[in-house]
Design a protein around this motif. Structure first.
Motif, PDB file in Angstrom:
ATOM      1  N   PRO A 283       0.823  -1.215   0.000  1.00 35.67           N
ATOM      2  CA  PRO A 283       0.000   0.000   0.000  1.00 35.67           C
ATOM      3  C   PRO A 283       0.852   1.259   0.000  1.00 35.67           C
ATOM      4  O   PRO A 283       1.950   1.291   0.576  1.00 35.67           O
ATOM      5  N   SER A 284       0.355   2.298  -0.658  1.00 29.62           N
ATOM      6  CA  SER A 284       1.110   3.550  -0.771  1.00 29.62           C
ATOM      7  C   SER A 284       1.181   4.281   0.571  1.00 29.62           C
ATOM      8  O   SER A 284       0.152   4.503   1.215  1.00 29.62           O
ATOM      9  N   VAL A 314      -4.722  20.479  -0.577  1.00 26.41           N
ATOM     10  CA  VAL A 314      -3.346  20.844  -0.950  1.00 26.41           C
ATOM     11  C   VAL A 314      -2.597  19.605  -1.434  1.00 26.41           C
ATOM     12  O   VAL A 314      -1.864  19.646  -2.427  1.00 26.41           O
ATOM     13  N   PHE A 315      -2.801  18.495  -0.737  1.00 27.09           N
ATOM     14  CA  PHE A 315      -2.152  17.237  -1.120  1.00 27.09           C
ATOM     15  C   PHE A 315      -2.510  16.843  -2.551  1.00 27.09           C
ATOM     16  O   PHE A 315      -1.648  16.369  -3.313  1.00 27.09           O
ATOM     17  N   GLU A 322      -0.114  12.251  -7.102  1.00 30.77           N
ATOM     18  CA  GLU A 322      -0.023  11.445  -8.321  1.00 30.77           C
ATOM     19  C   GLU A 322       0.691  10.121  -8.041  1.00 30.77           C
ATOM     20  O   GLU A 322       0.405   9.105  -8.674  1.00 30.77           O
ATOM     21  N   ARG A 323       1.624  10.149  -7.077  1.00 30.34           N
ATOM     22  CA  ARG A 323       2.362   8.927  -6.725  1.00 30.34           C
ATOM     23  C   ARG A 323       1.618   8.064  -5.712  1.00 30.34           C
ATOM     24  O   ARG A 323       2.090   6.971  -5.372  1.00 30.34           O
ATOM     25  N   SER A 334       9.248   7.913  -7.708  1.00 30.98           N
ATOM     26  CA  SER A 334       9.970   9.180  -7.653  1.00 30.98           C
ATOM     27  C   SER A 334      10.744   9.427  -8.938  1.00 30.98           C
ATOM     28  O   SER A 334      11.107  10.569  -9.244  1.00 30.98           O
ATOM     29  N   GLU A 335      10.983   8.360  -9.730  1.00 36.07           N
ATOM     30  CA  GLU A 335      11.659   8.503 -11.023  1.00 36.07           C
ATOM     31  C   GLU A 335      10.650   8.641 -12.166  1.00 36.07           C
ATOM     32  O   GLU A 335      10.854   9.443 -13.066  1.00 36.07           O
ATOM     33  N   SER A 336       9.559   7.860 -12.112  1.00 38.23           N
ATOM     34  CA  SER A 336       8.565   7.942 -13.182  1.00 38.23           C
ATOM     35  C   SER A 336       7.658   9.155 -13.019  1.00 38.23           C
ATOM     36  O   SER A 336       7.131   9.686 -14.012  1.00 38.23           O
TER      37      SER A 336
END
Length: 344
Positions: A283-284, A314-315, A322-323, A334-336
Motif C-alpha cells: 500500500p502507498s 493541498v495534497f 499522483e504517486r 519518484s523517477e517515473s
C-alpha cells in the motif's frame, strides 16, 4: 440577395438568432440525454462486472476456507485443550504477543535499511530523498525506548483489561471459529470504525491546546520511519493508536482469531504508512508521509474523511498525490513521476 442582407433591422436579426437557439436546444438536450445514458450504461456495466468479480473471488476464497476450515478448526480445538482453564493466557498470546511479533519482525527488516542503507536498491524507493540517510542513531534509540514503553506499559494493560469486557459480549475463545464471510464483514467494520475514530482524534490532537504538549512528540519525525508509528505521547497512544483499533472488536464481540488478525494487520499497515519507502506491491505510504511533511493535511487512514472535510486539497495538487497509487512495477515512482524542478 447580399444587398438585402445588409438592410435587416436589429429586431429581425434578434428574431433569427432566437430561432437558431430554439432549433439548437433540442439537439443540446438530446446530446446531454445521450451522454447521461452512456454514462449510466458504463457505470451499470462496471458495477455488474465488479459484483460478478467480487462474487467469483469470494466464492473461490470460500472454497479454500471451507477446504482448510476443518484443519484450522482442529488446530484451534487443540489449542483450547492445551490452555483449558487458562483461556486468558491464550487470549494474551493472541491479542498481544502475535501482533507484536509481526510488528518487530517487519520493523527489524526496515531498520536494517534505515541504519545501513543496504540493500541499496530499496533506498531507491525512499519518499523524502536525502532524509534519514542514515537515520540519527541517538534519535532512533530514544524512539525505540518510547515504543517499547507504549507497548509494555500502556498497550498490554489495556488489552488485558479488554478481556473481561469481551467476555461479556461473547467469549473470544469460544470453540467455533468465525465463518469466512463473517470475518470479511468484521474487517470492513473494523476499518470504518478506525477511520472515523482515528481521523477525529488525530485532528483534535492538532488543535493548539493539545499539539504542543501531546502530538508534537510524534511529529519530531518529519521524515518518518516504520518504528515511529508507535512513537507517541502516552495520551496520544491511548486515544489515537489503541482505542480506534480496539473499539471494533469490542462492538462486534469478535473471536480471538479475528482480533489477532486485525491487530496484526493494523500494526503492519501503520508501519507501512510511516516507513518512508514506497515499495512495490505494498500500500502507498505517500498520504501519511505527506502529513508528517506538512502537518495540516491528510489526517485519516483511508482518506475518506479527509476528502469530505477538505483536509486533502493541498495534497491533491502535489506530485505526491499522483504517486499515491499501488506500485505494480519495479521503477520507483519518484523517477517515473518526479517532483517539478524548482526555479533558481
Amino acid at each position: 440577395d447580399l444587398g438585402g442582407a445588409g438592410t435587416r433591422t436589429p429586431a429581425e436579426m434578434k428574431g433569427e438568432a432566437g430561432r437558431m437557439q430554439h432549433s439548437d436546444k433540442p439537439k443540446q438536450e438530446g446530446h446531454i440525454w445521450g451522454s447521461m445514458k452512456r454514462t449510466a450504461f458504463i457505470l451499470g456495466s462496471g458495477l455488474l462486472l465488479l459484483v460478478a468479480f467480487w462474487n467469483s473471488v469470494t466464492w473461490h476464497l470460500q472454497r479454500f476456507w471451507g477446504a482448510s476450515g476443518y484443519f484450522w478448526q482442529a488446530q484451534w480445538e487443540r489449542l483450547l485443550s492445551t490452555f483449558e482453564g487458562k483461556e486468558w493466557a491464550l487470549y494474551i498470546i493472541g491479542a498481544t504477543q502475535v501482533p507484536v511479533l509481526f510488528f518487530w519482525a517487519f520493523n527489524g527488516l526496515l531498520l536494517v535499511v534505515d541504519t545501513t542503507g543496504k540493500p541499496n536498491f530499496i533506498s531507491r524507493y525512499r519518499i523524502q530523498v536525502g532524509k534519514n540517510e542514515p537515520v540519527d542513531a541517538e534519535k532512533l534509540r530514544q524512539s525505540v525506548r518510547t515504543v517499547l514503553f507504549n507497548q509494555c506499559v500502556i498497550s498490554l494493560p489495556m488489552l488485558v483489561f479488554l478481556y473481561p469486557i469481551l467476555k461479556l459480549r461473547g467469549d473470544p475463545c469460544r470453540r467455533e471459529l468465525p465463518t469466512f464471510h463473517w470475518f470479511l464483514l468484521e474487517l470492513a467494520i473494523f476499518t470504518l470504525i478506525e477511520e472515523v475514530l482515528f481521523y477525529y482524534s488525530h485532528r483534535l490532537l492538532h488543535h493548539p491546546a493539545f499539539y504542543k504538549k501531546i502530538h508534537k512528540k510524534h511529529h519530531e519525525w518529519t521524515a518518518p520511519i516504520g518504528v515511529i508509528s508507535l512513537y507517541a505521547h502516552p495520551i496520544e497512544h491511548v486515544v489515537s493508536n489503541m482505542l480506534p483499533v480496539m473499539v471494533g472488536p469490542l462492538i462486534m464481540g469478535s473471536h480471538l482469531s479475528s482480533i489477532t488478525t486485525w491487530f496484526s494487520l493494523a500494526l503492519i499497515t501503520t508501519t507501512i504508512s510511516h516507513c518512508g519507502y514506497h515499495l512495490p506491491f505494498l500500500p502507498s505510504p505517500e498520504f501519511h508521509d505527506y502529513h508528517h511533511l506538512k502537518f495540516n493535511q491528510c489526517y485519516g487512514v483511508l482518506g475518506v474523511l479527509d476528502h469530505l472535510h477538505g483536509t486533502d486539497t493541498v495534497f491533491k495538487q502535489t506530485k505526491a498525490y499522483e504517486r499515491h497509487i499501488l506500485l505494480l512495477g519495479f521503477t520507483p515512482l519518484s523517477e517515473s513521476i518526479p517532483d517539478a524542478l524548482k526555479k533558481m
